[in-house]
Design an enzyme around this catalytic site. Structure first.
Site, PDB file in Angstrom:
ATOM      1  N   GLY A 126     -11.307   3.472  11.753  1.00 51.63           N
ATOM      2  CA  GLY A 126     -10.734   4.077  12.687  1.00 51.63           C
ATOM      3  C   GLY A 126     -11.813   4.479  13.835  1.00 51.63           C
ATOM      4  O   GLY A 126     -11.959   3.966  14.789  1.00 51.63           O
ATOM      5  N   ILE A 127     -12.843   5.320  13.202  1.00 57.54           N
ATOM      6  CA  ILE A 127     -13.615   5.896  13.952  1.00 57.54           C
ATOM      7  C   ILE A 127     -14.929   4.991  14.081  1.00 57.54           C
ATOM      8  O   ILE A 127     -15.562   4.794  15.280  1.00 57.54           O
ATOM      9  CB  ILE A 127     -14.242   7.331  13.340  1.00 57.54           C
ATOM     10  N   GLY A 128     -15.357   4.487  13.030  1.00 54.81           N
ATOM     11  CA  GLY A 128     -16.044   3.408  13.031  1.00 54.81           C
ATOM     12  C   GLY A 128     -16.090   2.277  13.879  1.00 54.81           C
ATOM     13  O   GLY A 128     -17.143   1.813  14.744  1.00 54.81           O
TER      14      GLY A 128
ATOM     15  N   ASP B 241      -9.500   0.759  -5.411  1.00 55.43           N
ATOM     16  CA  ASP B 241     -10.657   1.022  -4.552  1.00 55.43           C
ATOM     17  C   ASP B 241     -11.803   1.539  -5.310  1.00 55.43           C
ATOM     18  O   ASP B 241     -12.847   1.433  -4.469  1.00 55.43           O
ATOM     19  CB  ASP B 241      -9.941   2.433  -3.996  1.00 55.43           C
TER      20      ASP B 241
ATOM     21  N   MET C 106     -10.613  12.684  15.699  1.00 61.06           N
ATOM     22  CA  MET C 106     -11.838  12.489  16.466  1.00 61.06           C
ATOM     23  C   MET C 106     -11.553  12.340  18.176  1.00 61.06           C
ATOM     24  O   MET C 106     -12.458  13.047  18.962  1.00 61.06           O
ATOM     25  CB  MET C 106     -12.697  11.274  16.225  1.00 61.06           C
TER      26      MET C 106
ATOM     27  N   ASN D  97     -14.049   2.198  16.575  1.00 68.86           N
ATOM     28  CA  ASN D  97     -13.334   2.640  18.042  1.00 68.86           C
ATOM     29  C   ASN D  97     -14.320   3.628  18.732  1.00 68.86           C
ATOM     30  O   ASN D  97     -14.123   3.601  20.119  1.00 68.86           O
ATOM     31  CB  ASN D  97     -12.007   2.902  18.046  1.00 68.86           C
TER      32      ASN D  97
ATOM     33  N   ASN E 255       1.048  -1.150  -0.080  1.00 68.62           N
ATOM     34  CA  ASN E 255      -0.108   0.128  -0.081  1.00 68.62           C
ATOM     35  C   ASN E 255       1.183   1.292   0.081  1.00 68.62           C
ATOM     36  O   ASN E 255       1.386   1.780   1.032  1.00 68.62           O
ATOM     37  CB  ASN E 255      -0.944   0.007   1.313  1.00 68.62           C
TER      38      ASN E 255
END
Length: 356
Positions: A309-311, A136, A265, A313, A6
């Protein structure tokens, strides 16, 4: 073993999987072209890699020190951000595929050059190693024409000005995960929430609508990207700051950063300021607003899935969004770990086993 690459404009992440798709080794080189850092397995050191080829060479040496030699690899697979309208399936890297990725550079000038550079660098270092690419944008190739077309003159649409959608590798992995668990519903609202954020309407396992468009700038409020904004507001920014300045503002200085002073966030939750609280509220409000559009595109809702990451954690953000969608009915809510590298490895392995 399979190597997954990546590559960004100034960094490379690697992951090595065995034939059963278990993770063997992972690492990265950051700040290519400057004072960088190599992290791989037990290795964590300052490094100087002048380009992607040098970075890969350093990583291969570190891999060998960790017990994975270049000769142990059966194939390499790359994440490529933009495949355009033509590259809509994972593919073995050929001269034609390289040309196709290069043709999409104007569509993804921040991403495709780095992806392509890593492919060419690996080709030079290991010319006999089969390489594959996963795109993607490919997951959204199933969107109907009415969903991807901007209401522009044909001449402009012919230039490639249309919706493409992104985060497709994440959504593909999410579908694979829920399918394996036997809980994939007919109509799924999928939320990839991180520094980059998008929603996807997934019906019968395929994308029928998504919030990102011609570029990853559209849709939700993000870490530093504005999300959806009136085109005339963009033109006004360009008048005031020039095209490059407007692009910088919209992509690098907006979103959560522009609203609350922080792009992360967790930092916003901890800040305790009115501006930070408003940024979080804005993020959740627009996620719910856009979710209504995705639900309409599917004709209803049977389940919700969070990733990123937000979804994964942030329970506070998840709760606010789910509560905001209570009008759509009580449905199962899934939290799915983002496993993009493993999904890329699985796609490459399938092509390899099929003789591609």
């Amino acid at each position: 073993m399979l190597l997954v690459v990546n590559a960004g404009s100034s960094s490379i992440k690697l992951a090595v999987f065995d034939a059963g798709l278990a993770l063997v080794l992972a690492g990265s080189v950051t700040e290519i072209g400057g004072a960088g850092r190599l992290r791989l397995g037990t290795v964590d050191q300052i490094c100087a890699a002048v380009d992607h080829g040098a970075a890969l060479a350093l990583m291969f040496k570190a891999m060998a020190d960790e017990g994975v030699a270049l000769a142990d690899l059966t194939a390499a697979a790359h994440r490529v951000v933009h495949g355009g309208a033509a590259l809509v399936q994972p593919a073995r890297v050929t001269a034609a595929v390289i040309a196709g990725i290069e043709a999409c550079v104007p569509l993804a000038p921040l991403h495709n050059p780095g992806n392509l550079t890593a492919i060419l660098a690996l080709q030079a270092l290991a010319p006999d190693l089969p390489q594959f690419a996963s795109f993607d944008t490919a997951f959204h190739a199933s969107n109907p024409e009415v969903a991807v077309s901007y209401a522009l003159p044909m001449a402009e649409r012919a230039r490639g000005l249309r919706r493409y959608g992104f985060h497709g590798i994440s959504y593909g992995g999410l579908v694979q995960n829920l399918t394996a668990r036997g809980v994939l519903p007919k109509r799924l609202l999928a939320l990839h929430l991180g520094n980059g954020a998008s929603l996807c309407a997934i019906k019968d396992g395929v994308s029928v609508a998504t919030t990102m468009g011609y570029s990853p700038l559209d849709g939700l409020t993000m870490g530093t990207r504005s999300g959806a904004i009136d085109a005339n507001a963009v033109l006004r920014l360009a008048e005031l700051h020039g095209i490059a300045g407007a692009g910088r503002i919209l992509n690098r200085e907006s979103g959560l950063l522009g609203l609350g002073g922080q792009s992360d966030m967790r930092s916003l939750h901890a800040a305790g300021t009115a501006e930070a609280a408003f940024a979080v509220e804005h993020f959740c409000y627009w996620a719910v607003r856009h979710a209504g559009s995705m639900i309409a595109a599917m004709g209803g809702l049977d389940a919700i899935a969070f990733t990123g990451g937000i979804g994964e954690n942030d329970a506070v953000v998840r709760e606010r969004i789910v509560n905001g969608l209570a009008w759509a009915g009580e449905v199962p809510v899934h939290i799915v770990p983002a496993e993009e590298e493993r999904f890329i490895a699985a796609q490459a392995l399938a092509l390899l086993q099929a003789g591609a």
